[in-house]
Design a protein around this motif. Structure first.
Motif, mmCIF file in Angstrom:
data_model
loop_
_atom_site.group_PDB
_atom_site.id
_atom_site.type_symbol
_atom_site.label_atom_id
_atom_site.label_comp_id
_atom_site.label_asym_id
_atom_site.label_seq_id
_atom_site.Cartn_x
_atom_site.Cartn_y
_atom_site.Cartn_z
ATOM 1 N N LEU A 29 0.928 -1.225 0.225
ATOM 2 C CA LEU A 29 0.150 0.014 0.027
ATOM 3 C C LEU A 29 0.798 1.291 0.020
ATOM 4 O O LEU A 29 0.496 2.173 -0.615
ATOM 5 C CB LEU A 29 -1.051 -0.043 1.237
ATOM 6 C CG LEU A 29 -1.962 -1.213 1.011
ATOM 7 C CD1 LEU A 29 -2.958 -1.114 2.427
ATOM 8 C CD2 LEU A 29 -2.934 -0.905 -0.250
ATOM 9 N N LEU A 30 2.039 1.377 0.640
ATOM 10 C CA LEU A 30 2.934 2.294 0.656
ATOM 11 C C LEU A 30 3.553 2.197 -0.889
ATOM 12 O O LEU A 30 3.722 3.583 -1.171
ATOM 13 C CB LEU A 30 4.144 2.091 1.515
ATOM 14 C CG LEU A 30 5.243 3.121 1.677
ATOM 15 C CD1 LEU A 30 4.676 4.560 2.031
ATOM 16 C CD2 LEU A 30 6.374 2.842 2.535
ATOM 17 N N GLN A 31 3.789 1.530 -1.381
ATOM 18 C CA GLN A 31 4.231 1.485 -2.821
ATOM 19 C C GLN A 31 3.567 2.312 -3.718
ATOM 20 O O GLN A 31 3.558 3.005 -4.776
ATOM 21 C CB GLN A 31 4.404 -0.018 -3.316
ATOM 22 C CG GLN A 31 5.139 -0.107 -4.558
ATOM 23 C CD GLN A 31 6.646 0.196 -4.493
ATOM 24 O OE1 GLN A 31 7.006 0.972 -3.252
ATOM 25 N NE2 GLN A 31 7.708 -0.156 -5.254
ATOM 26 N N ALA A 35 3.758 5.742 -5.933
ATOM 27 C CA ALA A 35 3.525 5.765 -7.229
ATOM 28 C C ALA A 35 2.751 6.876 -7.438
ATOM 29 O O ALA A 35 2.749 7.873 -8.496
ATOM 30 C CB ALA A 35 2.916 4.536 -7.768
ATOM 31 N N GLY A 36 1.698 7.141 -6.745
ATOM 32 C CA GLY A 36 0.688 8.136 -6.869
ATOM 33 C C GLY A 36 1.308 9.535 -6.814
ATOM 34 O O GLY A 36 0.910 10.681 -7.305
ATOM 35 N N ASP A 48 12.023 6.646 -3.604
ATOM 36 C CA ASP A 48 11.378 6.223 -2.484
ATOM 37 C C ASP A 48 10.843 4.940 -3.000
ATOM 38 O O ASP A 48 10.739 3.845 -2.345
ATOM 39 C CB ASP A 48 10.634 7.029 -1.614
ATOM 40 C CG ASP A 48 11.158 8.137 -1.166
ATOM 41 O OD1 ASP A 48 12.429 7.877 -0.696
ATOM 42 O OD2 ASP A 48 10.645 9.335 -0.774
ATOM 43 N N HIS A 49 10.130 5.027 -4.042
ATOM 44 C CA HIS A 49 9.153 4.043 -5.025
ATOM 45 C C HIS A 49 10.318 2.721 -4.919
ATOM 46 O O HIS A 49 9.901 1.542 -4.737
ATOM 47 C CB HIS A 49 8.705 4.490 -5.946
ATOM 48 C CG HIS A 49 7.655 3.475 -6.819
ATOM 49 N ND1 HIS A 49 6.626 3.020 -6.346
ATOM 50 C CD2 HIS A 49 7.977 2.728 -7.762
ATOM 51 C CE1 HIS A 49 5.724 2.349 -7.197
ATOM 52 N NE2 HIS A 49 6.816 1.975 -8.180
ATOM 53 N N GLU A 50 11.669 3.170 -5.672
ATOM 54 C CA GLU A 50 12.291 2.056 -5.719
ATOM 55 C C GLU A 50 13.029 1.353 -4.624
ATOM 56 O O GLU A 50 12.878 0.045 -4.507
ATOM 57 C CB GLU A 50 13.632 2.870 -6.564
ATOM 58 C CG GLU A 50 14.650 1.717 -7.032
ATOM 59 C CD GLU A 50 16.116 2.370 -7.493
ATOM 60 O OE1 GLU A 50 16.782 1.844 -8.090
ATOM 61 O OE2 GLU A 50 16.194 3.688 -7.264
#
Length: 156
Positions: A29-31, A35-36, A48-50
């Motif tokens: 969910l954090l991912q 992304a959003g 941070d997504h990576e």
């Protein structure tokens, strides 16, 4: 001569599976949120997504080990093992699609991956914990213990 009653299945593998499944769901969910945030224009969120993707990959490997322990020595069902194996392959594919900048595959697989993670989370929490060894009922003389969740027969 009857055989001795079977020992209770250990509880810790299922507890470990629940911990890893919950952690995996939070990371997934954090991912999605990262992304959003990136799509909203906060371009620093991509790093941070990576990083979160690498953490998620590590946790899915831990969950694969936990699912194997649920099966043996936990004597639990097989489905957590194969669903986590599918999730592991999907996470690797998701990371590869992200680095390849294949956005259509990355987004589609991401939606399916989050759905699979949440399916695994619900399933892990729906599995009943084995009875504690110190709370087991006395054997009925047949050498077998009642199945967990089955009604108990009381002899008069």
């Amino acid at each position: 001569m009857s055989s001795p009653p079977a020992a209770a299945a250990p509880r810790w593998p299922l507890i470990l599976l629940r911990i890893t499944a919950t952690t995996l769901a939070v990371l997934a969910l954090l991912q999605v949120m990262l992304a959003g945030s990136f799509l909203n224009g906060t371009y620093e969120s991509l790093k941070d997504h990576e990083g979160n993707a690498m953490t998620l990959a590590t946790v899915v490997l831990c969950q694969l080990a936990a699912a194997a322990l649920v099966r043996r020595p936990g004597r639990g069902p097989l489905w957590p093992l194969w669903t986590t194996a599918v999730l592991t392959v999907a996470v690797v594919g998701q990371i590869a699609a992200g680095y390849a900048r294949s956005i259509s595959v990355h987004v589609t697989l991401g939606v399916l991956l989050v759905s699979g993670v949440l399916f695994g989370l619900v399933g892990a929490w729906r599995l009943p914990l084995p009875a504690r060894a110190d709370h087991l009922p006395e054997p009925d003389g047949s050498g077998r213990l009642p199945r967990p969740g089955a009604p108990l027969e009381v002899s008069k």
